[in-house]
Design a protein around this motif. Structure first.
Motif, PDB file in Angstrom:
ATOM      1  N   LYS A  98       0.870  -1.179   0.000  1.00 52.32           N
ATOM      2  CA  LYS A  98       0.000   0.000   0.000  1.00 52.32           C
ATOM      3  C   LYS A  98       0.901   1.220   0.000  1.00 52.32           C
ATOM      4  CE  LYS A  98      -3.844   2.339   1.932  1.00 52.32           C
ATOM      5  NZ  LYS A  98      -5.093   2.249   1.309  1.00 52.32           N
ATOM      6  N   ASP A  99       0.635   2.124  -0.923  1.00 59.59           N
ATOM      7  CA  ASP A  99       1.423   3.353  -1.045  1.00 59.59           C
ATOM      8  C   ASP A  99       2.918   3.061  -1.161  1.00 59.59           C
ATOM      9  OD1 ASP A  99      -0.931   4.869  -0.854  1.00 59.59           O
ATOM     10  OD2 ASP A  99      -0.797   4.919   1.343  1.00 59.59           O
ATOM     11  N   GLY A 100       3.250   1.989  -1.899  1.00 55.84           N
ATOM     12  CA  GLY A 100       4.646   1.649  -2.133  1.00 55.84           C
ATOM     13  C   GLY A 100       5.355   0.978  -0.980  1.00 55.84           C
ATOM     14  N   LYS A 101       4.624   0.666   0.072  1.00 56.14           N
ATOM     15  CA  LYS A 101       5.235   0.043   1.252  1.00 56.14           C
ATOM     16  C   LYS A 101       4.687  -1.366   1.462  1.00 56.14           C
ATOM     17  CE  LYS A 101       6.324   4.202   3.774  1.00 56.14           C
ATOM     18  NZ  LYS A 101       5.835   5.366   3.144  1.00 56.14           N
ATOM     19  N   LEU A 102       5.569  -2.262   1.888  1.00 58.18           N
ATOM     20  CA  LEU A 102       5.187  -3.635   2.183  1.00 58.18           C
ATOM     21  C   LEU A 102       4.271  -3.669   3.398  1.00 58.18           C
ATOM     22  CD1 LEU A 102       5.657  -6.678   1.570  1.00 58.18           C
ATOM     23  CD2 LEU A 102       7.518  -6.572   3.242  1.00 58.18           C
ATOM     24  N   VAL A 103       3.117  -4.310   3.238  1.00 57.64           N
ATOM     25  CA  VAL A 103       2.151  -4.437   4.331  1.00 57.64           C
ATOM     26  C   VAL A 103       2.165  -5.854   4.892  1.00 57.64           C
ATOM     27  CG1 VAL A 103      -0.305  -4.327   4.926  1.00 57.64           C
ATOM     28  CG2 VAL A 103       0.673  -2.624   3.394  1.00 57.64           C
TER      29      VAL A 103
ATOM     30  N   GLU B 255       3.429 -10.234   3.765  1.00 54.44           N
ATOM     31  CA  GLU B 255       4.045 -11.143   2.812  1.00 54.44           C
ATOM     32  C   GLU B 255       3.983 -12.550   3.379  1.00 54.44           C
ATOM     33  OE1 GLU B 255       7.524 -13.483   1.727  1.00 54.44           O
ATOM     34  OE2 GLU B 255       7.906 -12.000   3.271  1.00 54.44           O
ATOM     35  N   GLY B 256       3.630 -13.512   2.515  1.00 53.37           N
ATOM     36  CA  GLY B 256       3.576 -14.898   2.962  1.00 53.37           C
ATOM     37  C   GLY B 256       2.557 -15.702   2.189  1.00 53.37           C
ATOM     38  N   LYS B 257       2.267 -16.901   2.699  1.00 46.76           N
ATOM     39  CA  LYS B 257       1.249 -17.754   2.082  1.00 46.76           C
ATOM     40  C   LYS B 257      -0.109 -17.077   2.244  1.00 46.76           C
ATOM     41  CE  LYS B 257       1.136 -21.885   3.485  1.00 46.76           C
ATOM     42  NZ  LYS B 257       1.175 -23.154   4.206  1.00 46.76           N
ATOM     43  N   PRO B 258      -0.978 -17.154   1.226  1.00 47.23           N
ATOM     44  CA  PRO B 258      -2.299 -16.527   1.330  1.00 47.23           C
ATOM     45  C   PRO B 258      -3.053 -16.921   2.607  1.00 47.23           C
ATOM     46  CG  PRO B 258      -1.936 -17.234  -0.909  1.00 47.23           C
ATOM     47  CD  PRO B 258      -0.773 -17.758  -0.095  1.00 47.23           C
ATOM     48  N   SER B 259      -3.008 -18.196   2.950  1.00 46.21           N
ATOM     49  CA  SER B 259      -3.742 -18.650   4.137  1.00 46.21           C
ATOM     50  C   SER B 259      -3.183 -18.060   5.429  1.00 46.21           C
ATOM     51  CB  SER B 259      -3.735 -20.178   4.217  1.00 46.21           C
ATOM     52  OG  SER B 259      -2.398 -20.658   4.266  1.00 46.21           O
ATOM     53  N   ASP B 260      -1.935 -17.614   5.388  1.00 41.16           N
ATOM     54  CA  ASP B 260      -1.313 -17.033   6.574  1.00 41.16           C
ATOM     55  C   ASP B 260      -1.543 -15.527   6.701  1.00 41.16           C
ATOM     56  OD1 ASP B 260      -0.283 -19.521   7.236  1.00 41.16           O
ATOM     57  OD2 ASP B 260       1.703 -19.100   6.380  1.00 41.16           O
ATOM     58  N   ILE B 261      -1.715 -14.834   5.575  1.00 44.52           N
ATOM     59  CA  ILE B 261      -1.762 -13.364   5.670  1.00 44.52           C
ATOM     60  C   ILE B 261      -3.100 -12.723   5.327  1.00 44.52           C
ATOM     61  CG2 ILE B 261       0.724 -13.190   5.254  1.00 44.52           C
ATOM     62  CD1 ILE B 261      -0.039 -11.962   2.475  1.00 44.52           C
ATOM     63  N   VAL B 262      -3.959 -13.414   4.556  1.00 42.17           N
ATOM     64  CA  VAL B 262      -5.233 -12.785   4.171  1.00 42.17           C
ATOM     65  C   VAL B 262      -6.159 -12.796   5.385  1.00 42.17           C
ATOM     66  CG1 VAL B 262      -7.259 -12.890   2.676  1.00 42.17           C
ATOM     67  CG2 VAL B 262      -4.984 -13.376   1.737  1.00 42.17           C
ATOM     68  N   SER B 263      -6.515 -11.592   5.819  1.00 40.85           N
ATOM     69  CA  SER B 263      -7.362 -11.432   7.007  1.00 40.85           C
ATOM     70  C   SER B 263      -8.216 -10.182   6.843  1.00 40.85           C
ATOM     71  CB  SER B 263      -6.488 -11.274   8.256  1.00 40.85           C
ATOM     72  OG  SER B 263      -5.759 -10.062   8.188  1.00 40.85           O
ATOM     73  N   SER B 264      -9.203 -10.050   7.709  1.00 42.20           N
ATOM     74  CA  SER B 264     -10.032  -8.837   7.709  1.00 42.20           C
ATOM     75  C   SER B 264      -9.178  -7.601   7.958  1.00 42.20           C
ATOM     76  CB  SER B 264     -11.129  -8.942   8.771  1.00 42.20           C
ATOM     77  OG  SER B 264     -12.015  -9.982   8.449  1.00 42.20           O
ATOM     78  N   ASN B 265      -8.175  -7.733   8.832  1.00 39.76           N
ATOM     79  CA  ASN B 265      -7.278  -6.596   9.101  1.00 39.76           C
ATOM     80  C   ASN B 265      -6.502  -6.194   7.860  1.00 39.76           C
ATOM     81  OD1 ASN B 265      -8.046  -6.389  11.770  1.00 39.76           O
ATOM     82  ND2 ASN B 265      -6.380  -7.676  12.515  1.00 39.76           N
ATOM     83  N   LEU B 266      -6.026  -7.176   7.082  1.00 45.05           N
ATOM     84  CA  LEU B 266      -5.299  -6.863   5.860  1.00 45.05           C
ATOM     85  C   LEU B 266      -6.202  -6.159   4.860  1.00 45.05           C
ATOM     86  CD1 LEU B 266      -2.672  -7.071   4.188  1.00 45.05           C
ATOM     87  CD2 LEU B 266      -3.565  -9.250   3.300  1.00 45.05           C
ATOM     88  N   VAL B 267      -7.427  -6.640   4.696  1.00 44.69           N
ATOM     89  CA  VAL B 267      -8.373  -6.018   3.766  1.00 44.69           C
ATOM     90  C   VAL B 267      -8.665  -4.584   4.201  1.00 44.69           C
ATOM     91  CG1 VAL B 267     -10.710  -6.130   2.811  1.00 44.69           C
ATOM     92  CG2 VAL B 267      -9.373  -8.228   3.081  1.00 44.69           C
ATOM     93  N   GLN B 268      -8.830  -4.373   5.494  1.00 46.72           N
ATOM     94  CA  GLN B 268      -9.069  -3.024   6.027  1.00 46.72           C
ATOM     95  C   GLN B 268      -7.872  -2.115   5.720  1.00 46.72           C
ATOM     96  OE1 GLN B 268     -11.833  -1.680   7.579  1.00 46.72           O
ATOM     97  NE2 GLN B 268     -10.719   0.250   7.544  1.00 46.72           N
TER      98      GLN B 268
ATOM     99  N   LEU C 211      -5.552  -2.473   3.318  1.00 48.07           N
ATOM    100  CA  LEU C 211      -5.345  -2.260   1.888  1.00 48.07           C
ATOM    101  C   LEU C 211      -6.453  -1.441   1.234  1.00 48.07           C
ATOM    102  CD1 LEU C 211      -4.121  -5.812   0.791  1.00 48.07           C
ATOM    103  CD2 LEU C 211      -2.728  -3.757   1.150  1.00 48.07           C
ATOM    104  N   TYR C 212      -7.703  -1.759   1.577  1.00 55.63           N
ATOM    105  CA  TYR C 212      -8.833  -1.183   0.840  1.00 55.63           C
ATOM    106  C   TYR C 212      -9.749  -0.304   1.682  1.00 55.63           C
ATOM    107  CZ  TYR C 212      -7.315  -4.780  -2.408  1.00 55.63           C
ATOM    108  OH  TYR C 212      -6.563  -5.569  -3.234  1.00 55.63           O
TER     109      TYR C 212
END
Length: 113
Positions: free
Chosen positions: A65-70, A72-85, A87-88
């Motif tokens: 987001k905005d050129g910065k790493l938020v 990184e990892g396996k999708p099952s490990d990092i995709v969460s409601s917090n990540l969606v919040q 990013l989007y």
């Protein structure tokens, strides 16, 4: 999207400046071609803004987001409601796809105010 030119698939075969439907025939062809290249031991890098497609097809994700790493990892490990919040800026629920176990993002109907 960057890829080595091969007889099976090349960047000229699948232009990256066009929207591709997650459920469209082109998407399934592209996914198959990418998986074939990876199975041959080639490194494949795909840039997507569609977190659902990325989580479904990628072995590893890099979320920025905005050129910065938020994250990184396996999708099952990092995709969460917090990540969606992060990013989007939307509320969501994460469920598991019954066929392959991939995380699936379900956006809230009403934005959080």
């Amino acid at each position: 999207m960057l890829a080595e030119n091969t007889e099976k698939w090349s960047t000229s075969s699948y232009p990256t400046d066009e929207a591709i439907s997650v459920t469209g025939e082109l998407d399934l062809d592209l996914s198959s071609a990418v998986k074939e290249l990876a199975a041959e031991g080639k490194t494949v890098v795909v840039v997507l803004h569609d977190l659902i497609a990325a989580a479904r097809y990628a072995d590893r994700l890099v979320a920025m987001k905005d050129g910065k790493l938020v994250a990184e990892g396996k999708p099952s490990d990092i995709v969460s409601s917090n990540l969606v919040q992060t990013l989007y800026g939307i509320e969501s629920t994460i469920v598991t796809a019954p066929d392959d176990g991939a995380p699936v993002v379900i956006a809230a109907l009403e934005p959080n105010t």
